[in-house]
Design a protein around this motif. Structure first.
Motif, PDB file in Angstrom:
ATOM      1  N   THR A 154       0.816  -1.219   0.000  1.00 20.92           N
ATOM      2  CA  THR A 154       0.000   0.000   0.000  1.00 20.92           C
ATOM      3  C   THR A 154       0.851   1.271   0.000  1.00 20.92           C
ATOM      4  OG1 THR A 154      -0.195  -0.104   2.400  1.00 20.92           O
ATOM      5  CG2 THR A 154      -1.959  -1.139   1.108  1.00 20.92           C
ATOM      6  N   ALA A 155       2.137   1.146   0.294  1.00 22.45           N
ATOM      7  CA  ALA A 155       3.043   2.302   0.285  1.00 22.45           C
ATOM      8  C   ALA A 155       3.790   2.440  -1.038  1.00 22.45           C
ATOM      9  CB  ALA A 155       4.037   2.198   1.442  1.00 22.45           C
ATOM     10  N   PHE A 156       3.467   1.605  -2.033  1.00 29.29           N
ATOM     11  CA  PHE A 156       4.219   1.583  -3.289  1.00 29.29           C
ATOM     12  C   PHE A 156       4.353   2.968  -3.924  1.00 29.29           C
ATOM     13  CE2 PHE A 156       4.348   1.347  -7.933  1.00 29.29           C
ATOM     14  CZ  PHE A 156       5.532   0.640  -8.116  1.00 29.29           C
ATOM     15  N   VAL A 157       3.244   3.646  -4.135  1.00 28.70           N
ATOM     16  CA  VAL A 157       3.277   4.940  -4.828  1.00 28.70           C
ATOM     17  C   VAL A 157       4.124   5.936  -4.039  1.00 28.70           C
ATOM     18  CG1 VAL A 157       1.904   6.913  -5.588  1.00 28.70           C
ATOM     19  CG2 VAL A 157       1.133   4.580  -6.100  1.00 28.70           C
ATOM     20  N   GLU A 158       3.955   5.983  -2.730  1.00 27.54           N
ATOM     21  CA  GLU A 158       4.745   6.910  -1.909  1.00 27.54           C
ATOM     22  C   GLU A 158       6.233   6.580  -1.977  1.00 27.54           C
ATOM     23  OE1 GLU A 158       3.978   9.822  -0.509  1.00 27.54           O
ATOM     24  OE2 GLU A 158       2.054   9.489  -1.480  1.00 27.54           O
ATOM     25  N   GLN A 159       6.562   5.296  -1.988  1.00 30.65           N
ATOM     26  CA  GLN A 159       7.969   4.887  -2.072  1.00 30.65           C
ATOM     27  C   GLN A 159       8.573   5.276  -3.421  1.00 30.65           C
ATOM     28  OE1 GLN A 159       7.444   0.738  -1.099  1.00 30.65           O
ATOM     29  NE2 GLN A 159       7.770   1.094   1.083  1.00 30.65           N
ATOM     30  N   VAL A 160       7.786   5.151  -4.484  1.00 34.52           N
ATOM     31  CA  VAL A 160       8.272   5.581  -5.797  1.00 34.52           C
ATOM     32  C   VAL A 160       8.455   7.098  -5.814  1.00 34.52           C
ATOM     33  CG1 VAL A 160       7.759   5.739  -8.269  1.00 34.52           C
ATOM     34  CG2 VAL A 160       7.351   3.594  -7.048  1.00 34.52           C
ATOM     35  N   LYS A 161       7.503   7.827  -5.236  1.00 31.97           N
ATOM     36  CA  LYS A 161       7.616   9.294  -5.193  1.00 31.97           C
ATOM     37  C   LYS A 161       8.897   9.725  -4.483  1.00 31.97           C
ATOM     38  CE  LYS A 161       2.724  10.594  -5.268  1.00 31.97           C
ATOM     39  NZ  LYS A 161       1.636  11.181  -4.459  1.00 31.97           N
ATOM     40  N   GLN A 162       9.282   9.020  -3.441  1.00 35.29           N
ATOM     41  CA  GLN A 162      10.524   9.335  -2.731  1.00 35.29           C
ATOM     42  C   GLN A 162      11.743   9.011  -3.577  1.00 35.29           C
ATOM     43  OE1 GLN A 162      10.470   7.368   1.078  1.00 35.29           O
ATOM     44  NE2 GLN A 162       8.805   8.636   1.852  1.00 35.29           N
ATOM     45  N   ALA A 163      11.708   7.884  -4.270  1.00 36.02           N
ATOM     46  CA  ALA A 163      12.860   7.447  -5.070  1.00 36.02           C
ATOM     47  C   ALA A 163      12.962   8.199  -6.397  1.00 36.02           C
ATOM     48  CB  ALA A 163      12.769   5.943  -5.336  1.00 36.02           C
ATOM     49  N   VAL A 164      11.808   8.539  -6.977  1.00 31.38           N
ATOM     50  CA  VAL A 164      11.758   9.209  -8.285  1.00 31.38           C
ATOM     51  C   VAL A 164      10.780  10.380  -8.180  1.00 31.38           C
ATOM     52  CG1 VAL A 164      11.486   8.893 -10.778  1.00 31.38           C
ATOM     53  CG2 VAL A 164      12.039   6.919  -9.345  1.00 31.38           C
ATOM     54  N   PRO A 165      11.221  11.497  -7.602  1.00 27.18           N
ATOM     55  CA  PRO A 165      10.300  12.626  -7.416  1.00 27.18           C
ATOM     56  C   PRO A 165       9.908  13.333  -8.712  1.00 27.18           C
ATOM     57  CG  PRO A 165      12.496  13.168  -6.596  1.00 27.18           C
ATOM     58  CD  PRO A 165      12.519  11.728  -6.988  1.00 27.18           C
ATOM     59  N   ASP A 166      10.747  13.214  -9.762  1.00 28.30           N
ATOM     60  CA  ASP A 166      10.475  13.872 -11.037  1.00 28.30           C
ATOM     61  C   ASP A 166       9.466  13.056 -11.840  1.00 28.30           C
ATOM     62  OD1 ASP A 166      10.439  15.111 -13.490  1.00 28.30           O
ATOM     63  OD2 ASP A 166      12.588  14.871 -13.885  1.00 28.30           O
ATOM     64  N   LYS A 167       8.232  13.536 -11.911  1.00 30.39           N
ATOM     65  CA  LYS A 167       7.173  12.805 -12.607  1.00 30.39           C
ATOM     66  C   LYS A 167       7.312  12.862 -14.129  1.00 30.39           C
ATOM     67  CE  LYS A 167       3.789  12.872  -8.923  1.00 30.39           C
ATOM     68  NZ  LYS A 167       2.414  13.162  -8.526  1.00 30.39           N
ATOM     69  N   GLN A 168       8.297  13.625 -14.608  1.00 27.96           N
ATOM     70  CA  GLN A 168       8.568  13.683 -16.048  1.00 27.96           C
ATOM     71  C   GLN A 168       9.644  12.669 -16.464  1.00 27.96           C
ATOM     72  OE1 GLN A 168       6.631  15.737 -17.901  1.00 27.96           O
ATOM     73  NE2 GLN A 168       5.672  16.318 -15.977  1.00 27.96           N
ATOM     74  N   ALA A 169      10.414  12.172 -15.506  1.00 28.93           N
ATOM     75  CA  ALA A 169      11.507  11.233 -15.810  1.00 28.93           C
ATOM     76  C   ALA A 169      10.943   9.908 -16.308  1.00 28.93           C
ATOM     77  CB  ALA A 169      12.354  11.000 -14.561  1.00 28.93           C
ATOM     78  N   PRO A 170      11.625   9.281 -17.257  1.00 27.47           N
ATOM     79  CA  PRO A 170      11.190   7.949 -17.681  1.00 27.47           C
ATOM     80  C   PRO A 170      11.339   6.948 -16.533  1.00 27.47           C
ATOM     81  CG  PRO A 170      12.726   8.900 -19.261  1.00 27.47           C
ATOM     82  CD  PRO A 170      12.757   9.770 -18.044  1.00 27.47           C
ATOM     83  N   VAL A 171      10.239   6.292 -16.191  1.00 22.34           N
ATOM     84  CA  VAL A 171      10.254   5.265 -15.152  1.00 22.34           C
ATOM     85  C   VAL A 171       9.949   3.934 -15.832  1.00 22.34           C
ATOM     86  CG1 VAL A 171       9.240   4.449 -12.993  1.00 22.34           C
ATOM     87  CG2 VAL A 171       9.489   6.909 -13.405  1.00 22.34           C
ATOM     88  N   LEU A 172      10.947   3.060 -15.841  1.00 20.24           N
ATOM     89  CA  LEU A 172      10.816   1.742 -16.443  1.00 20.24           C
ATOM     90  C   LEU A 172      10.508   0.760 -15.337  1.00 20.24           C
ATOM     91  CD1 LEU A 172      13.005   3.538 -18.030  1.00 20.24           C
ATOM     92  CD2 LEU A 172      13.492   1.430 -19.224  1.00 20.24           C
ATOM     93  N   LEU A 173       9.434  -0.005 -15.491  1.00 20.95           N
ATOM     94  CA  LEU A 173       8.989  -0.915 -14.449  1.00 20.95           C
ATOM     95  C   LEU A 173       9.233  -2.357 -14.867  1.00 20.95           C
ATOM     96  CD1 LEU A 173       6.138   1.428 -14.206  1.00 20.95           C
ATOM     97  CD2 LEU A 173       7.231   0.707 -12.086  1.00 20.95           C
ATOM     98  N   LEU A 174       9.855  -3.102 -13.953  1.00 18.26           N
ATOM     99  CA  LEU A 174      10.282  -4.469 -14.235  1.00 18.26           C
ATOM    100  C   LEU A 174       9.725  -5.435 -13.205  1.00 18.26           C
ATOM    101  CD1 LEU A 174      12.819  -6.164 -15.778  1.00 18.26           C
ATOM    102  CD2 LEU A 174      13.628  -6.072 -13.425  1.00 18.26           C
ATOM    103  N   CYS A 175       9.226  -6.572 -13.670  1.00 17.27           N
ATOM    104  CA  CYS A 175       8.864  -7.675 -12.782  1.00 17.27           C
ATOM    105  C   CYS A 175       9.389  -8.960 -13.404  1.00 17.27           C
ATOM    106  CB  CYS A 175       7.356  -7.723 -12.515  1.00 17.27           C
ATOM    107  SG  CYS A 175       6.338  -8.156 -13.935  1.00 17.27           S
ATOM    108  N   ARG A 176       8.828 -10.091 -13.036  1.00 22.59           N
ATOM    109  CA  ARG A 176       9.330 -11.359 -13.562  1.00 22.59           C
ATOM    110  C   ARG A 176       9.021 -11.499 -15.049  1.00 22.59           C
ATOM    111  NH1 ARG A 176       6.761 -16.517 -10.951  1.00 22.59           N
ATOM    112  NH2 ARG A 176       5.010 -15.626 -12.066  1.00 22.59           N
TER     113      ARG A 176
END
Length: 130
Positions: free
Chosen positions: A55-77
């Motif tokens: 439930t804290a995922f979005v907040e944790q991403v906001k802390q790690a990547v505060p720039d909402k314009q930066a390319p965010v590449l999401l990886l899973c299995r």
């Protein structure tokens, strides 16, 4: 908008745009023991036990990547959890989201093994494990 790119396309994007970051949405165990792309930021979308939604995922991403314009590449299995995570970030205003199709390990082959048909590791892109 969420883009779907394969691992090689994502690696190229990262080389072309130094602001691009990979967020590894797999569990901490997967990130550590199975391996991960170099520099990937581990923020689980779901976590053990029971694969509960973080439930804290979005907040944790906001802390790690505060720039909402930066390319965010999401990886899973294999590309599904990362797509769900990308949708949550899109709803929070992130502008350049990329789902890494094939994920880290790729789809299952005829013997129900991953890593033989695709994925970050399969394509020989830089990775490490603990």
């Amino acid at each position: 908008m969420i883009e779907n790119l394969n691992p090689k396309q994502c690696w190229r994007l990262m080389q072309d745009d130094p602001a691009a970051v990979i967020v590894d949405v797999r569990t901490a165990i997967e990130h550590s023991f199975v391996g991960h792309p170099l520099g990937a930021i581990p923020i689980a979308w779901k976590e053990f036990p029971g694969m509960q939604l973080n439930t804290a995922f979005v907040e944790q991403v906001k802390q790690a990547v505060p720039d909402k314009q930066a390319p965010v590449l999401l990886l899973c299995r294999s590309g599904q959890r990362s797509l769900d995570a990308a949708k949550a970030l899109e709803a929070e205003g992130y502008q350049h989201l990329v789902n890494i199709v094939e994920g880290f390990e790729g789809p299952l082959d005829e013997h129900k093994h991953r890593g033989n048909l695709g994925g970050w590791r399969f394509h020989g892109l830089p990775w490490e494990q603990s």
